[in-house]
Every structure is written in C-alpha cells, then in structure tokens.
Design an enzyme around this catalytic site. Structure first.
Site, PDB file in Angstrom:
ATOM      1  N   GLY A  83      93.799 -38.079 -35.963  1.00  0.00           N
ATOM      2  CA  GLY A  83      93.036 -38.165 -34.654  1.00  0.00           C
ATOM      3  C   GLY A  83      93.928 -37.739 -33.552  1.00  0.00           C
ATOM      4  O   GLY A  83      93.713 -38.226 -32.287  1.00  0.00           O
ATOM      5  N   SER A 125      88.683 -51.840 -32.959  1.00  0.00           N
ATOM      6  CA  SER A 125      87.791 -51.980 -31.679  1.00  0.00           C
ATOM      7  C   SER A 125      87.791 -53.387 -31.331  1.00  0.00           C
ATOM      8  O   SER A 125      87.170 -54.031 -32.380  1.00  0.00           O
ATOM      9  CB  SER A 125      86.726 -51.020 -31.569  1.00  0.00           C
ATOM     10  OG  SER A 125      86.002 -51.233 -30.629  1.00  0.00           O
ATOM     11  N   SER A 126      87.697 -53.583 -30.046  1.00  0.00           N
ATOM     12  CA  SER A 126      87.413 -54.954 -30.029  1.00  0.00           C
ATOM     13  C   SER A 126      85.847 -55.172 -29.897  1.00  0.00           C
ATOM     14  O   SER A 126      85.306 -56.397 -29.991  1.00  0.00           O
ATOM     15  CB  SER A 126      87.742 -55.545 -28.413  1.00  0.00           C
ATOM     16  OG  SER A 126      87.037 -54.366 -27.357  1.00  0.00           O
ATOM     17  N   CYS A 127      84.927 -54.297 -30.328  1.00  0.00           N
ATOM     18  CA  CYS A 127      83.553 -54.413 -30.621  1.00  0.00           C
ATOM     19  C   CYS A 127      83.273 -55.069 -31.930  1.00  0.00           C
ATOM     20  O   CYS A 127      82.307 -55.433 -32.216  1.00  0.00           O
ATOM     21  CB  CYS A 127      82.806 -53.295 -30.457  1.00  0.00           C
ATOM     22  SG  CYS A 127      83.280 -51.812 -31.927  1.00  0.00           S
ATOM     23  N   TYR A 139      79.026 -48.977 -35.270  1.00  0.00           N
ATOM     24  CA  TYR A 139      80.422 -48.707 -35.089  1.00  0.00           C
ATOM     25  C   TYR A 139      81.373 -49.957 -35.578  1.00  0.00           C
ATOM     26  O   TYR A 139      82.631 -49.661 -36.281  1.00  0.00           O
ATOM     27  CB  TYR A 139      80.591 -48.252 -33.871  1.00  0.00           C
ATOM     28  CG  TYR A 139      82.021 -47.861 -33.482  1.00  0.00           C
ATOM     29  CD1 TYR A 139      82.756 -46.860 -33.876  1.00  0.00           C
ATOM     30  CD2 TYR A 139      82.865 -48.881 -32.556  1.00  0.00           C
ATOM     31  CE1 TYR A 139      83.843 -46.568 -33.460  1.00  0.00           C
ATOM     32  CE2 TYR A 139      84.199 -48.536 -32.240  1.00  0.00           C
ATOM     33  CZ  TYR A 139      84.736 -47.366 -32.575  1.00  0.00           C
ATOM     34  OH  TYR A 139      86.132 -47.238 -32.173  1.00  0.00           O
ATOM     35  N   LYS A 141      84.289 -50.310 -38.504  1.00  0.00           N
ATOM     36  CA  LYS A 141      85.756 -50.808 -38.158  1.00  0.00           C
ATOM     37  C   LYS A 141      86.077 -52.066 -38.838  1.00  0.00           C
ATOM     38  O   LYS A 141      87.491 -52.137 -39.335  1.00  0.00           O
ATOM     39  CB  LYS A 141      85.957 -51.152 -36.629  1.00  0.00           C
ATOM     40  CG  LYS A 141      85.708 -49.714 -35.681  1.00  0.00           C
ATOM     41  CD  LYS A 141      87.096 -48.919 -36.304  1.00  0.00           C
ATOM     42  CE  LYS A 141      87.364 -47.818 -35.362  1.00  0.00           C
ATOM     43  NZ  LYS A 141      88.658 -47.033 -35.767  1.00  0.00           N
ATOM     44  N   HIS A 195      82.668 -43.344 -22.219  1.00  0.00           N
ATOM     45  CA  HIS A 195      82.791 -44.793 -22.210  1.00  0.00           C
ATOM     46  C   HIS A 195      82.695 -45.077 -20.498  1.00  0.00           C
ATOM     47  O   HIS A 195      82.815 -44.024 -19.764  1.00  0.00           O
ATOM     48  CB  HIS A 195      84.204 -45.427 -22.652  1.00  0.00           C
ATOM     49  CG  HIS A 195      84.265 -45.409 -23.924  1.00  0.00           C
ATOM     50  ND1 HIS A 195      84.795 -44.537 -24.777  1.00  0.00           N
ATOM     51  CD2 HIS A 195      83.967 -46.459 -24.873  1.00  0.00           C
ATOM     52  CE1 HIS A 195      84.669 -45.068 -26.224  1.00  0.00           C
ATOM     53  NE2 HIS A 195      84.097 -46.244 -26.055  1.00  0.00           N
TER      54      HIS A 195
END
Length: 318
Positions: free
Chosen positions: A17, A113-115, A142, A146, A185
């Site tokens: 990435g 990711s913090s989500c 998403y 993750k 974002h």
C-alpha cells in the site's frame, strides 16, 4: 516466538500500500533505516488476487512486511461502497498475511483502524474493548474486515508462532491524503473545502453534522515513526493503539483548519448529515509504556498538511 528487540538493519522490507497516505509515510520513515525497501504497484500485482500475491512473495521473499494496503475513505465512502469496503479489505488482508507466513517473513505488522471499536465503547478506547458491543453502522463493513485481519494475525501467531503484530492508528492526516470531494476523510475534506472557499471568496463553509463529535487526529509521519518503533521493540499478541491521547470537537477542528488555510468567512453545520461515532479517543497508555509519544502538535500538523495539499495540487496542475 521472536524476541525483542527486532533487528531491522539490513532486512528486505515490503510496504504493502505504498501509494496511499499511510504507506507513503512509512516509506519516508524507512528511508532513514538501513533496509532494502520493496514495493509493488497495482499494475504489477493486484493485492486482491491470491495467486498473484503468492507468486510475488515466492519470488521476492520479503523479511519484514508492513500491511498498510486497504480500501479507505470517509463516512460517505464507507456507507456507500459497503460491498467494496468489506470485500477488498478482507481479501487483501487474507492474501498478504497468509503469503507472508507461507514464504517465511520474519515479522509482519497489520495496520487496523480505530473504527474496529464499538460505537458506544467507554472512552478512551482501550485495546480490549474490541468486540464488546455493536459497531458504528456507517463503517461496519470496513470495521469487520479490519477485525478479521486482526484475528488472522492472532491465529497465525497462536498456531504457528509467527511474529505478526497488530496496531490500531487513530484518524490520520498529512501528505498523500485523498482530497476527493465526496469520499475523503474529514481532515482532507475540510482542507479542500476551506481552500476552495478562500480562493473563490465564498462567505460561508458548511461542515457536515452537528460539529459536536470528538475526534483524535494524528499526523501521518508521527504514525509511521510509531510503526517503525513498534516493529523494532514489540512482539506481543495484544494489539497496540497508535494516537495522541487527545481529542477535539469537529467544530473546534474546523476552526483550526480554517485558520491554517487562511479562510476568514463563516462556518456553519448541516445537521441533516450523519455525525458517526460520538467520540473516538484512543487509550495510548500501552504505546506510551513501550516508549513512544506523538511529537507533532495538531496546529503544526494541519499547517504541514495544507502545505502538502498545495504542493500536490501544484504538481497535478503542471
């Protein structure tokens, strides 16, 4: 189980990435290390293609892997492209983690990711709060992808003793961000919106939502430094949050961005648009105990991000 510290010196390091904001920051940070960097573009290898990923790993055999590849976006992209967000991120994580194991990578870092944390989890968000409650609906696909990546890392650790680790960055911003008018974002979206309003002389900029949600923002080059630090010093099973440990309301943040951009008009809020999670602040005590803290202030970081935005758009226009 590998022991810490882990020696990066002289290793072949694959940044998956590398053309994204996170991957680009990792390349900048790793340039100061004595490593041989490895990257691969989508035209060469589609990371969603298991056979192609496996062949690339078989041919190149990287010793260290930073798995920063992902399909990412803001609240609109997450909520609109739900199938792509879960499918692409599931297969990317599956393909790379498995290939790294099969072809003998010494260490792998998966960036989540913090989500992944429940929508209404206690604040600040502790690493052990994952899977303790429902997710924020707008980015659930998403987040689930993750979480699956995290569990893959844990499974390969427990079954094979692989030195694979998980880190959870907070909201990131900086050079290489996506400034798409709909799918970006919040940081990139506001930088672009205030810049365009300044240039056009628009008297008012409307920010989505109520402005009351609180968010934590980390400059992406600080995140990259934390990742390299953890790659060298951490080999535990538990995931590690990467953030500043401080948050700010979207309204306060919008005013900071406006000031950095030089926009002096009014700021309004469209309360018909979704707010997302009320608050997302990471507990970074584990990271602090491992010897790392963020160094770039939010004010300085936004100025650097705006400078990068101007440079990228100037290059695009040339």
């Amino acid at each position: 189980m590998a022991k810490t510290p882990f020696e990066l010196n002289g290793k072949t390091v694959f940044v998956a990435g590398h053309r994204g904001m996170v991957g680009g920051a990792l390349l900048r940070r790793l340039a100061s290390e004595n490593v041989r960097l490895m990257t691969v573009g989508r035209s060469e290898v589609d990371l969603r293609d298991q056979a192609a990923v496996n062949k690339w790993f078989a041919d190149r055999r990287p010793q260290v892997v930073f798995l920063a590849a992902a399909k990412v976006g803001g609240i609109v992209a997450n909520n609109t492209l739900r199938a792509e967000f879960i499918y692409d991120n599931l297969v990317i994580a599956t393909n790379i983690i498995h290939a790294a194991h099969v072809h003998g990578a010494e260490k792998l870092m998966f960036l989540g990711s913090s989500c992944i944390y429940p929508k209404l989890a206690s604040q600040p968000l502790r690493e052990d709060s994952m899977l303790t409650g429902p997710l924020e609906p707008t980015n659930e696909p998403y987040a689930i992808a993750k979480i699956a990546g995290i569990k893959l890392v844990e499974a390969y650790r427990s079954q094979y003793g692989a030195d694979f680790i998980n880190v959870m960055p907070t909201n990131l911003y900086g050079a290489g961000d996506n400034y798409h008018p709909e799918y970006s974002h919040v940081v990139a979206a506001l930088i672009r919106r205030f810049h365009e309003a300044k240039i056009s002389g628009t008297g008012k900029v409307v920010v989505w939502g109520t402005g009351t949600p609180r968010r934590e923002f980390l400059y992406v080059d600080d995140m990259a430094d934390a990742c390299v630090h953890l790659m060298k010093t951490y080999s535990g099973e538990a995931l590690v949050n990467i953030g500043t440990g401080e948050d700010i309301t979207i309204a306060e943040f919008a005013r900071l961005v406006a000031a950095a951009v030089g926009y002096t008009g009014d700021i309004g809020f469209d309360t018909s648009k979704p707010d997302g999670t009320p608050r997302k602040l990471l507990d970074v005590s584990r990271l602090a105990a491992l010897g790392w803290r963020a160094r770039t202030s939010l004010e300085d970081g936004i100025k650097l991000a705006y400078r990068a935005f101007l440079n990228e758009h100037r290059q695009a226009a040339e």
